[in-house]
Enzyme design. Structure first.
Site, short mmCIF file in Angstrom:
data_model
loop_
_atom_site.label_atom_id
_atom_site.label_comp_id
_atom_site.label_asym_id
_atom_site.label_seq_id
_atom_site.Cartn_x
_atom_site.Cartn_y
_atom_site.Cartn_z
N ALA A 156 4.56 -1.59 8.80
CA ALA A 156 4.29 -2.72 9.69
C ALA A 156 4.54 -4.26 9.24
N GLU A 157 4.45 -4.91 10.28
CA GLU A 157 4.67 -6.57 9.73
C GLU A 157 3.06 -6.68 9.40
N SER A 158 2.53 -7.27 7.97
CA SER A 158 1.03 -7.16 8.05
C SER A 158 0.45 -8.58 7.68
N PRO A 211 -4.96 -22.71 -2.23
CA PRO A 211 -5.36 -23.40 -0.86
C PRO A 211 -6.54 -22.30 -0.11
N TYR A 264 -1.31 -10.33 14.69
CA TYR A 264 -1.12 -9.03 14.15
C TYR A 264 -2.00 -8.10 14.32
N SER A 265 -3.46 -8.57 14.47
CA SER A 265 -4.66 -7.51 14.76
C SER A 265 -4.08 -7.03 15.90
N LYS A 286 -1.72 -4.42 16.03
CA LYS A 286 -2.17 -3.16 15.32
C LYS A 286 -3.17 -2.48 16.19
N LYS A 289 -0.50 -12.85 0.03
CA LYS A 289 -1.85 -12.69 0.41
C LYS A 289 -2.72 -13.40 -0.62
N ASN A 315 -9.56 -5.19 3.62
CA ASN A 315 -8.70 -5.76 2.67
C ASN A 315 -8.44 -5.15 1.19
N ILE A 374 0.68 -0.98 0.10
CA ILE A 374 -0.12 -0.11 -0.11
C ILE A 374 0.91 1.34 -0.01
N THR A 398 -6.15 -1.02 10.32
CA THR A 398 -6.89 -2.09 9.81
C THR A 398 -8.21 -2.39 10.42
N ASP A 399 -9.31 -2.70 9.71
CA ASP A 399 -10.51 -3.21 10.31
C ASP A 399 -10.36 -4.33 11.10
N GLU A 400 -9.23 -5.08 11.02
CA GLU A 400 -9.13 -6.24 11.89
C GLU A 400 -8.96 -6.02 13.30
P1 NAD Z 1 3.24 -4.54 3.54
O1 NAD Z 1 3.68 -6.05 4.43
O2 NAD Z 1 2.98 -5.23 2.08
O3 NAD Z 1 4.48 -3.66 3.64
C1 NAD Z 1 4.76 -3.15 4.72
C2 NAD Z 1 6.36 -2.27 4.53
O4 NAD Z 1 6.81 -1.84 5.72
C3 NAD Z 1 7.46 -3.30 3.80
O5 NAD Z 1 7.87 -2.25 2.78
C4 NAD Z 1 8.34 -3.25 4.86
O6 NAD Z 1 9.80 -3.35 4.27
C5 NAD Z 1 8.00 -2.16 5.52
N1 NAD Z 1 8.67 -2.24 7.20
C6 NAD Z 1 8.45 -3.61 7.81
N2 NAD Z 1 8.96 -3.23 9.00
C7 NAD Z 1 9.43 -1.95 9.29
C8 NAD Z 1 10.13 -1.33 10.07
N3 NAD Z 1 10.40 -1.75 11.27
N4 NAD Z 1 10.70 0.00 9.77
C9 NAD Z 1 10.48 0.53 8.47
N5 NAD Z 1 9.91 -0.33 7.42
C10 NAD Z 1 9.22 -1.28 7.93
O7 NAD Z 1 2.13 -4.08 4.20
P2 NAD Z 1 0.94 -3.33 3.36
O8 NAD Z 1 -0.21 -4.55 2.92
O9 NAD Z 1 1.37 -2.70 2.57
O10 NAD Z 1 0.24 -2.65 4.63
C11 NAD Z 1 0.47 -1.27 4.81
C12 NAD Z 1 -0.09 -0.64 6.01
O11 NAD Z 1 -1.53 -0.90 6.07
C13 NAD Z 1 -0.04 -1.80 7.36
O12 NAD Z 1 0.13 -0.80 8.34
C14 NAD Z 1 -1.08 -2.69 7.51
O13 NAD Z 1 -1.40 -3.00 8.96
C15 NAD Z 1 -2.09 -1.59 6.95
N6 NAD Z 1 -3.19 -2.24 6.16
C16 NAD Z 1 -3.04 -3.14 5.30
C17 NAD Z 1 -4.31 -3.73 4.39
C18 NAD Z 1 -4.13 -4.61 3.62
O14 NAD Z 1 -5.03 -5.28 3.06
N7 NAD Z 1 -2.93 -5.14 3.04
C19 NAD Z 1 -5.54 -3.08 4.96
C20 NAD Z 1 -5.58 -2.45 6.00
C21 NAD Z 1 -4.60 -1.88 6.58
O1 DAU Z 2 -8.74 -6.52 6.71
C1 DAU Z 2 -7.65 -5.96 6.28
C2 DAU Z 2 -6.51 -7.20 6.44
O2 DAU Z 2 -6.31 -7.79 5.30
C3 DAU Z 2 -5.16 -6.18 6.71
O3 DAU Z 2 -4.83 -5.71 7.88
C4 DAU Z 2 -3.87 -7.20 6.64
O4 DAU Z 2 -2.73 -6.78 6.36
C5 DAU Z 2 -4.26 -7.97 5.26
O5 DAU Z 2 -2.94 -9.04 5.04
C6 DAU Z 2 -5.57 -8.70 5.24
O6 DAU Z 2 -5.70 -9.63 6.15
P1 DAU Z 2 -6.23 -11.13 5.67
O7 DAU Z 2 -5.98 -11.97 6.67
O8 DAU Z 2 -7.77 -10.81 5.72
O9 DAU Z 2 -5.86 -11.33 4.39
P2 DAU Z 2 -5.33 -12.47 3.51
O10 DAU Z 2 -5.13 -12.27 2.09
O11 DAU Z 2 -3.95 -13.31 4.40
O12 DAU Z 2 -6.41 -13.54 3.74
C7 DAU Z 2 -7.58 -13.15 2.98
C8 DAU Z 2 -8.68 -14.52 3.28
O13 DAU Z 2 -8.31 -15.30 2.52
C9 DAU Z 2 -8.66 -14.73 4.78
O14 DAU Z 2 -10.02 -15.04 5.03
C10 DAU Z 2 -7.70 -16.04 4.85
C11 DAU Z 2 -7.93 -16.73 3.51
N1 DAU Z 2 -6.75 -17.20 2.64
C12 DAU Z 2 -5.58 -16.71 2.89
C13 DAU Z 2 -4.61 -17.35 2.28
C14 DAU Z 2 -3.20 -16.83 2.35
C15 DAU Z 2 -7.21 -18.44 2.24
O15 DAU Z 2 -8.20 -19.29 2.28
N2 DAU Z 2 -5.99 -19.11 1.80
C16 DAU Z 2 -4.63 -18.77 1.90
O16 DAU Z 2 -3.77 -19.22 1.21
#
Ligand code: NAD
Ligand code: DAU
Length: 352
Positions: free
Chosen positions: A81-83, A213, A158-159, A162, A197, A187, A11, A132-134
């Site tokens: 973040a670790e995500s 999977p 994770y959640s 956050k 993901k 998401n 993001i 996040t909504d989580e």
């Molecule tokens: P991502 O895992 O793809 O990216 C995270 C980035 O943060 C990476 O580039 C990583 O190198 C960097 N990072 C990790 N630890 C770090 C540290 N200690 N210092 C500096 N950089 C560091 O994550 P994303 O999916 O892009 O999510 C970004 C943000 O949005 C997160 O805070 C996540 O909780 C939030 N978010 C994600 C989603 C989603 O669906 N992916 C939805 C809602 C909120």
């Molecule tokens: O809701 C926002 C969150 O969405 C963010 O905060 C997180 O950073 C982001 O990773 C995401 O979390 P989810 O756990 O929902 O995303 P993920 O893509 O891992 O999984 C989406 C759904 O699919 C979840 O219900 C688990 C399922 N899943 C996931 C994987 C990786 C599967 O069924 N099989 C899989 O192999």
């Protein structure tokens, strides 16, 4: 100038690209480049003086203080973040370190910088925390979507991490008056999504002829939002959000995981049919469920829509088509991010 953390991730990377496509305001991009951070995502900014990339950790307070003093940004936007929920189940330590302690460090560095700003810059400064909504936990089928007033009930490491970071951000506003904003988004999906993901994982595994999977019965529901809509929402909140408030961001796209995967299979059947003429859905495979798996997320984004005028531009139908097409035509990016470390994770999570 703005300071973005985690801007080499999914993001954050999309946000930086989008920001510099819309404005000439420079970005300092601080990213640790963990397995999830990829400079390839930012390749189009090579040589662009508006993008200053710094490889570093948000836990490194001295570095944060130095960057803030040197570049004097008007805002900090914290994506770092670790995500990944599954990784947090295998090893929660990094999540506590970056998501909780890292956010604490960033808040403290920002506070030390902000208190010393001249009055007009102090009033304009913003600390926007991307969450996040989580954090809200899980919903039953009949429950109303998450509103900003919903109590936090996080279920995964994770959640929980956050949620802890959101609480710190709130407290730094209430106690110190740091001008914070928090967004809680559903998401995301779209280009440059790391293939651990669900959506990018399924696209890649389908093309590789591997099992797709599905955890448990595949009836878990997520509210999918195209990543550019999220980036636009963050810009809206940054410019016009009320200090100390939280804003939910969601796509009005509640879909069960199994249906998401079937949709991807259908699109691939049309765009890149299997050589044997069979449908990709043949590769669907039900596997052991995720522990503590949240059943349903849904977002009530009315506050953002009504107060700041934001609405999503993409439906799931339009966004997923763009996403699948992007992965098909960006195989080089995919090859570069699916390194040895990625393969190790795949084997650990799904078996060799
Ligand atoms: P991502 O895992 O793809 O990216 C995270 C980035 O943060 C990476 O580039 C990583 O190198 C960097 N990072 C990790 N630890 C770090 C540290 N200690 N210092 C500096 N950089 C560091 O994550 P994303 O999916 O892009 O999510 C970004 C943000 O949005 C997160 O805070 C996540 O909780 C939030 N978010 C994600 C989603 C989603 O669906 N992916 C939805 C809602 C909120
Ligand atoms: O809701 C926002 C969150 O969405 C963010 O905060 C997180 O950073 C982001 O990773 C995401 O979390 P989810 O756990 O929902 O995303 P993920 O893509 O891992 O999984 C989406 C759904 O699919 C979840 O219900 C688990 C399922 N899943 C996931 C994987 C990786 C599967 O069924 N099989 C899989 O192999």
């Amino acid at each position: 100038m703005i300071l973005v953390t985690g801007g080499a991730g999914f993001i954050g990377g999309n946000f930086v690209l989008d920001w510099l496509a819309q404005s000439n305001e420079p970005v300092i991009n601080l990213d640790k480049l963990t397995y999830a951070g990829n400079l390839d995502t930012l390749k189009s900014l090579d040589g662009d003086a508006r993008h200053i990339f710094v490889c570093g950790d948000i836990c490194d307070r001295a570095l944060l203080i130095k960057l803030l003093a040197e570049y004097t940004p008007r805002a900090v936007i914290n994506f770092a973040a670790e995500s990944h929920v599954d990784r947090s189940i295998h090893g929660p330590g990094d999540f506590i370190q970056t998501n909780v302690l890292g956010t604490f460090n960033l808040l403290e560095a920002a506070r030390a910088y902000w208190v010393k700003l001249p009055a007009n810059e102090k009033a304009a400064f913003r600390f926007l925390h991307v969450s996040t909504d989580e954090v809200y936990g899980t919903l039953e089928e009949q429950d109303p979507p998450f509103a900003e007033t919903k109590a936090y009930e996080p279920n995964s490491p994770y959640s929980a991490s956050k949620a802890a970071s959101d609480h710190l951000v709130r407290a730094w506003y209430q106690t110190y008056g740091l001008p914070v904003l928090t967004t809680n988004c559903s998401n995301n999906y779209g280009p440059y999504h790391f293939p651990e993901k669900l959506i990018p994982l399924v696209i890649l595994k389908a093309l590789d002829g591997k099992p797709l999977p599905i955890y448990g019965d595949g009836q878990q529901v997520r509210d999918w939002l195209y990543v550019n809509d999220h980036c636009r929402a963050i810009r809206c909140v940054l410019e016009a959000g009320k200090l100390g408030e939280t804003y939910n961001i969601g796509g009005h796209n509640e879909i069960a995981n199994l249906d998401v995967v079937k949709k991807i299979c259908e699109l691939l059947d049309a765009l890149r049919p299997r050589k044997d003429g069979e449908p990709y859905s043949k590769q669907i495979s039900f596997v052991q469920d995720r522990p503590g798996h949240d059943r349903r997320y849904a977002i009530d984004a009315r506050k953002l829509e009504q107060e700041l005028g934001w609405t999503p531009a993409e439906t799931f139908e339009t966004g997923i088509q763009k996403t699948v097409a992007w992965y098909l035509s960006n195989q080089e990016w995919v090859q570069n991010v699916t390194s040895g470390a990625y393969r190790e994770w795949m084997n650990k999570q799904y078996g060799a």
